[in-house]
Design an enzyme around this catalytic site. Structure first.
Site, PDB file in Angstrom:
ATOM      1  CG  ASP A 269       2.166  32.893  42.430  1.00 42.92           C
ATOM      2  OD1 ASP A 269       1.418  33.768  42.926  1.00 42.92           O
ATOM      3  OD2 ASP A 269       1.744  31.858  41.882  1.00 42.92           O
TER       4      ASP A 269
ATOM      5  CG  ASP B 191       7.416  31.714  45.709  1.00 47.31           C
ATOM      6  OD1 ASP B 191       6.538  31.653  46.593  1.00 47.31           O
ATOM      7  OD2 ASP B 191       7.307  31.152  44.594  1.00 47.31           O
TER       8      ASP B 191
ATOM      9  CB  SER C 209     -26.910  21.426  63.537  1.00 52.82           C
ATOM     10  OG  SER C 209     -27.964  21.207  64.432  1.00 52.82           O
ATOM     11  CG  LEU C 210     -27.740  25.558  59.622  1.00 50.20           C
ATOM     12  CD1 LEU C 210     -27.129  25.789  58.251  1.00 50.20           C
ATOM     13  CD2 LEU C 210     -28.374  26.838  60.146  1.00 50.20           C
TER      14      LEU C 210
ATOM     15  CD  GLU D 229     -24.179  31.787  55.200  1.00 47.42           C
ATOM     16  OE1 GLU D 229     -24.489  32.818  55.813  1.00 47.42           O
ATOM     17  OE2 GLU D 229     -23.413  30.947  55.646  1.00 47.42           O
TER      18      GLU D 229
ATOM     19  CE  LYS E 252     -25.888  22.978  55.626  1.00 50.31           C
ATOM     20  NZ  LYS E 252     -25.141  21.783  55.226  1.00 50.31           N
TER      21      LYS E 252
ATOM     22  CG  ASP F 163     -21.054  18.923  51.351  1.00 49.51           C
ATOM     23  OD1 ASP F 163     -21.246  18.783  52.575  1.00 49.51           O
ATOM     24  OD2 ASP F 163     -21.381  18.081  50.497  1.00 49.51           O
TER      25      ASP F 163
ATOM     26  CE1 TYR G 178     -21.207  28.359  60.349  1.00 48.32           C
ATOM     27  CE2 TYR G 178     -20.240  27.735  58.252  1.00 48.32           C
ATOM     28  CZ  TYR G 178     -20.636  27.405  59.533  1.00 48.32           C
ATOM     29  OH  TYR G 178     -20.461  26.137  59.994  1.00 48.32           O
TER      30      TYR G 178
ATOM     31  CE  LYS H 205     -26.455  31.380  59.564  1.00 45.63           C
ATOM     32  NZ  LYS H 205     -25.037  31.491  59.898  1.00 45.63           N
TER      33      LYS H 205
ATOM     34  CE  LYS I  36     -29.045  19.484  53.500  1.00 44.40           C
ATOM     35  NZ  LYS I  36     -27.967  18.757  53.548  1.00 44.40           N
TER      36      LYS I  36
ATOM     37  CB  CYS J 237      -7.266  -3.473  21.506  1.00 43.55           C
ATOM     38  SG  CYS J 237      -8.279  -2.094  20.955  1.00 43.55           S
TER      39      CYS J 237
ATOM     40  CB  CYS K   8      -7.879  -3.367  16.615  1.00 43.77           C
ATOM     41  SG  CYS K   8      -6.494  -3.154  17.743  1.00 43.77           S
TER      42      CYS K   8
ATOM     43  CB  CYS L  30      -4.858  -0.536  21.989  1.00 44.47           C
ATOM     44  SG  CYS L  30      -4.807  -1.200  20.319  1.00 44.47           S
TER      45      CYS L  30
ATOM     46  CB  CYS M 104      -6.390   0.195  16.986  1.00 41.55           C
ATOM     47  SG  CYS M 104      -7.799   0.250  18.097  1.00 41.55           S
TER      48      CYS M 104
HETATM   49  O1  JCF Z   1     -21.990  26.663  54.917  1.00 43.86           O
HETATM   50  C1  JCF Z   1     -22.339  26.001  55.866  1.00 43.86           C
HETATM   51  N1  JCF Z   1     -22.135  24.712  55.854  1.00 43.86           N
HETATM   52  C2  JCF Z   1     -23.022  26.640  57.031  1.00 43.86           C
HETATM   53  C3  JCF Z   1     -23.307  25.911  58.184  1.00 43.86           C
HETATM   54  C4  JCF Z   1     -23.344  27.984  56.962  1.00 43.86           C
HETATM   55  C5  JCF Z   1     -23.952  28.600  58.033  1.00 43.86           C
HETATM   56  O2  JCF Z   1     -24.261  29.897  57.982  1.00 43.86           O
HETATM   57  C6  JCF Z   1     -24.263  27.887  59.230  1.00 43.86           C
HETATM   58  C7  JCF Z   1     -23.934  26.527  59.289  1.00 43.86           C
HETATM   59  C8  JCF Z   1     -24.229  25.834  60.459  1.00 43.86           C
HETATM   60  C9  JCF Z   1     -24.836  26.500  61.493  1.00 43.86           C
HETATM   61  N2  JCF Z   1     -24.859  28.525  60.284  1.00 43.86           N
HETATM   62  C10 JCF Z   1     -25.143  27.844  61.381  1.00 43.86           C
HETATM   63  C11 JCF Z   1     -25.794  28.548  62.479  1.00 43.86           C
END
Ligand code: JCF
Length: 668
Positions: free
Chosen positions: A33, A37, A82-83, A114, A116, A118, A226, A291, A315, A409, A412, A427, A433
């Site tokens: 590092d 820097d 979306s999925l 892969e 998913k 959050d 992704y 996928k 999920k 406390c 004690c 405390c 104590c």
């Molecule tokens: O990691 C994810 N949240 C994630 C969301 C990964 C994916 O490959 C996704 C996704 C949302 C839509 N692929 C699609 C098509």
């Protein structure tokens, strides 16, 4: 003749970009590092001295810029999908069957799996390799322009590298906050009396929703890519996994856990494998994305409304659950800190039954307006203690009770004292104590202190409650007969314990200093003190000035050490311990093996008996460098329970894997 400063600036940018990529994208630093820097500052100075050399894509420009007035809208040229979700294996079986039916193939499909993440879905637009725009998903058709914030994320290249970068490339992926960064951010906010974020997802979302990118720049965000949106024609790939590989080659960050798998069984195996690894990952995941890997098959499958038919998210059990807060107990720690602990109606969170959770401190309870009887949101992620992250205010029962922090406390009855700067309540009873006494003795006996084998928590509690011992020194006066009379103690264990006590008398000065449980004196400080003073009497008699003169000892630690040895009671206990026969070898003037782990790179993973940071500090004190991910350059992987992907990687690379016990070899 070239312009020397201009050439140097270009050279520095190239170097810094390479180091940045290695550090933030590959998790595999090329230089320390300090070197980064140094180069960074050189470039900054150059740009300041010669403003005409400035470049908006320079690594120095990732600190954020003037705040915007509002976000503008971005229409996605290719919708952001979306999925569909699958909550059971059955639903996954259905998905796989539908895919095979539509493609009219009986055989197993090659999927790409892969984790998913959050976080927050974003789209990055690169034109001629330069990042020109970044947007949130929004409703999938239109999102918000967050270019200014995205540019502060060091894992996201401002320019793509390598050959064959298409003229237009929209990259899709998830921006997220790793767990350790999230915990640190919340800790900081708690100390500054700010509202904490409920989870890393909210923290990531809140960080990207800033009009002032200087705030975003301070947040530990990163990204995995992704997918792609609009791409110019010259870009071709036949498989999703290949496409993602290409993104990686161009400098974008991709998940090392992404892999092609065969058929339904491959999906189930991968899910089970990741479910095992989940707690050990350094980020939250809420499932697995599968996928169809063949892009031609993807095209043939197409979409239903906004979700592709070629992908599904399986999920995991949720990391947050609602449950009833039954009571708030106050626990007394070793140094007398009173910590509120939530007693919960048992609830399963991500596969584990949770009955207790931390509430951190009084202010935190007030800020979250948590009341006894509330339905509360409990979060459990990784090896972090379960937390109460909020309440369901609309579900509050009429008789919910505000928690009143005790003035005395609970153990004690001594008055409590409030630290003026921190929200900490303590405390004042000290070793009067029983709770503090128990904790002090447990600490004294612990593995890294006096290492007294067989002196468990339950036994310490009994000994203190029956008033057989009042201080650690009393341990050494216990007889096998006395011990054998206790609950759950046989003659054999009593004898073993007496032998263990005897054995513990041979120790080191640093262990002894650590074992005393002086506030703020952890193993590292104890070691420093031992090395510096080499003699107990010298530590005892040192004044504050002499203590502050010790490297890494500040005024607060000096004060605690000084105060400790000014208490007659403490001096008496120390005297008794020495009289009982505790001794240690003399410390040579200039220890030859000063930093036994100098030059070694170590990665820590899995569930350990102590906070990771503590172990990290020790390793660093021994000269080691502690990094986040395993690579060829890693010398050791320190693996706790349930070590996941890092362990696999270490095995693959032939990196030596050691357990926590290994630390003992270094006196840590
Ligand atoms: O990691 C994810 N949240 C994630 C969301 C990964 C994916 O490959 C996704 C996704 C949302 C839509 N692929 C699609 C098509």
């Amino acid at each position: 003749m070239g312009d020397a400063p201009a050439n140097r600036a270009a050279e520095l940018r190239e170097l810094l970009e390479r180091y940045n990529h290695a550090y933030y994208v590959l998790d595999d630093p090329l230089v320390p590092d300090a070197e980064y820097d140094r180069l960074f500052n050189e470039l900054k100075d150059l740009e300041q001295a010669r403003p005409e050399l400035a470049d908006p894509d320079s690594p120095t420009q990732r600190v954020g810029a003037k705040p915007l007035d509002a976000f503008s809208q971005v229409a996605h040229r290719v919708p952001m999908l979306s999925l569909e979700n699958a909550f059971s294996d059955d639903e996954l079986v259905d998905f796989d069957r539908r895919v095979r039916e539509r493609l009219n193939t009986p055989g197993p499909i090659t999927y790409c799996a892969e984790p998913k993440l959050d976080g927050l879905a974003v789209s990055l637009r690169y034109e001629s390799g330069a990042l020109v725009q970044a947007a949130t998903r929004g409703d999938g058709a239109t999102g918000e322009d967050i270019t200014h914030n995205i540019r502060t994320i060091r894992a996201i290249p401002l320019r793509l590298r390598g050959a064959g970068v298409p003229a237009i490339l929209e990259v899709r992926g998830e921006v997220y906050m790793p767990r350790d960064g999230f915990e640190r951010l919340n800790e900081k906010r708690r100390n500054q009396d700010q509202k904490t974020f409920a989870n890393p997802r909210n923290a990531a979302a809140g960080s990207l929703r800033q009009l002032d990118s200087r705030i975003t720049a301070e947040r530990p965000l990163t990204m995995y890519c992704y997918g792609v949106g609009e791409v110019s024609d010259e870009f071709t790939a036949s498989r999703y996994s290949e496409l993602i590989q290409r993104l990686g080659e161009w400098g974008l960050r991709i998940s090392p856990l992404m892999e092609p798998i065969e058929g339904l069984q491959g999906c189930i195996d991968y899910y089970n494998r990741l479910a095992e690894q989940r707690d050990g990952l350094d980020y939250d995941i809420d499932g697995i994305v599968y996928k169809v890997d063949d892009l031609d098959q993807q095209r043939r499958l197409g979409f239903v409304s906004r979700a592709p038919r070629w992908a599904i998210a399986r999920k995991f059990p949720a990391q947050e659950q609602l449950t009833r807060l039954l009571a708030i107990d106050v626990q007394v720690g070793r140094t007398g800190t009173l910590t509120p602990v939530a007693r919960l109606e048992p609830v399963e969170v991500a596969g584990v039954t949770v009955t207790n959770a931390t509430l951190h401190n009084e202010d935190e309870i007030r800020r979250k307006d948590v009341r006894i009887g509330d339905l509360v949101v409990v979060r459990r992620a990784g090896d972090v203690i379960p937390q109460i992250v909020g309440v369901a205010p609309d579900r509050r029962p009429d008789d919910a009770q505000t928690f009143v922090f005790p003035d005395h406390c609970p153990e004690c009855g001594s008055d409590v004292i409030r630290d003026s700067d921190q929200a900490v309540v303590r405390c004042s009873g000290g070793l009067f104590c029983p709770a503090q006494r128990k904790e002090a003795i447990k600490h004294f006996a612990s593995r890294r202190a006096m290492d007294i084998d067989g002196l468990g928590d339950k036994l310490v509690a009994q000994l203190v409650e029956r008033e057989l011992i009042h201080s650690p020194a009393d341990l050494y006066a216990l007889s096998a007969e006395q011990l054998a009379g206790l609950e759950r103690m046989g003659e054999k264990s009593a004898h073993n314990l007496v032998a263990a006590l005897e054995k513990s008398k041979q120790t080191t000065l640093e262990r002894f200093l650590f074992a005393l449980g002086i506030r703020e004196v952890g193993e590292t400080t104890a070691k420093t003190l031992a090395k510096h003073f080499r003699d107990l009497k010298a530590v005892e008699t040192a004044d504050q000035e002499a203590l502050i003169a010790v490297p890494d000892v500040g005024p607060i630690v000096a004060d605690h050490v000084h105060t400790f040895f000014r208490q007659p009671h403490n001096l008496e206990v120390v005297q008794q311990l020495l009289a009982a026969g505790i001794h240690w070898p003399e410390i040579p003037q200039d220890p030859a093996a000063d930093q036994p782990l100098a030059g070694k790179t170590i990665v820590i993973t899995g569930t350990l008996s102590r906070p990771r940071n503590e172990i990290k500090e020790q390793l660093e004190a021994l000269g080691a460098k502690v990094t986040g991910s395993v690579s060829k350059k890693t010398d050791y992987l320190l693996a706790g329970e349930e070590a996941g992907s890092k362990r696999d990687k270490a095995e693959k690379l032939g990196v030596e894997i050691v357990g926590e016990g290994w630390l003992g070899e270094w006196g840590a």
